[in-house]
Design an enzyme around this catalytic site. Structure first.
Site, PDB file in Angstrom:
ATOM      1  N   THR A  15       0.827  -1.209   0.000  1.00 42.49           N
ATOM      2  CA  THR A  15       0.000   0.000   0.000  1.00 42.49           C
ATOM      3  C   THR A  15       0.863   1.261   0.000  1.00 42.49           C
ATOM      4  O   THR A  15       2.027   1.235   0.387  1.00 42.49           O
ATOM      5  CB  THR A  15      -0.958   0.025   1.206  1.00 42.49           C
ATOM      6  OG1 THR A  15      -0.204   0.043   2.412  1.00 42.49           O
ATOM      7  CG2 THR A  15      -1.884  -1.186   1.192  1.00 42.49           C
ATOM      8  N   ASP A  16       0.251   2.366  -0.419  1.00 38.23           N
ATOM      9  CA  ASP A  16       0.959   3.641  -0.444  1.00 38.23           C
ATOM     10  C   ASP A  16       0.553   4.488   0.762  1.00 38.23           C
ATOM     11  O   ASP A  16      -0.162   4.022   1.653  1.00 38.23           O
ATOM     12  CB  ASP A  16       0.697   4.370  -1.759  1.00 38.23           C
ATOM     13  CG  ASP A  16      -0.764   4.700  -1.998  1.00 38.23           C
ATOM     14  OD1 ASP A  16      -1.567   4.682  -1.028  1.00 38.23           O
ATOM     15  OD2 ASP A  16      -1.122   4.994  -3.145  1.00 38.23           O
ATOM     16  N   GLN A  17       0.974   5.714   0.778  1.00 39.75           N
ATOM     17  CA  GLN A  17       0.710   6.604   1.902  1.00 39.75           C
ATOM     18  C   GLN A  17      -0.787   6.865   2.090  1.00 39.75           C
ATOM     19  O   GLN A  17      -1.236   7.189   3.181  1.00 39.75           O
ATOM     20  CB  GLN A  17       1.457   7.925   1.711  1.00 39.75           C
ATOM     21  CG  GLN A  17       1.516   8.775   2.958  1.00 39.75           C
ATOM     22  CD  GLN A  17       2.436   9.973   2.776  1.00 39.75           C
ATOM     23  OE1 GLN A  17       2.756  10.351   1.661  1.00 39.75           O
ATOM     24  NE2 GLN A  17       2.853  10.560   3.879  1.00 39.75           N
TER      25      GLN A  17
END
Length: 141
Positions: A15-17
């Site tokens: 996942t990203d931020q």
């Protein structure tokens, strides 16, 4: 239509931020689905590679529809979209846990000699793969 179905649990590292799956990770899940499809047809990339043949991606088309998040399970459907004895186009749908469409995609592949990257005919070099791909392609019509 002959489709392979694979479930992938979304890991935190994917996942990203924003807390959603980083776009490039869908390509990895497509590879997982493609490998599963090939295995269900009775083959393995490793056997092809032992004969000095690789199957690089030559084109990818991905449309992102809905995000997946950490802790969810994605369902990857994979099938042979097109096949002509030389090039294979795989189709993909990646679904959310609610069966909503998260991603649609295709990837195109050819087989090449590992030492020269010169293309080879799947039909000639791997007749059993060719027959299986022709069979699943006919199931679609």
């Amino acid at each position: 239509m002959f489709k392979s179905t694979t479930n992938v649990e979304v890991r935190y590292a994917e996942t990203d931020q924003m807390g959603v799956v980083y776009h490039a990770n869908y390509l990895i899940w497509m590879e997982v689905g493609r490998t599963s499809l090939i295995k269900e047809l009775g083959f393995q990339y490793a056997d092809m590679e032992k004969e000095g043949i690789l199957s690089p991606v030559i084109d990818v088309n991905v449309s992102y529809k809905k995000p997946l998040r950490y802790g969810q399970t994605a369902t990857v459907h994979t099938w042979v979209e097109q096949y002509d004895g030389f090039r294979v186009v795989y189709g993909y749908e990646i679904l959310t846990p609610d069966n909503d469409l998260a991603v649609t995609a295709t990837s195109s592949h050819v087989c090449v000699k590992s030492e020269t990257f010169r293309p080879i005919s799947i039909r000639k070099k791997f007749p059993h793969w060719h027959e299986a791909y022709e069979r699943v392609k006919k199931e679609d019509n």
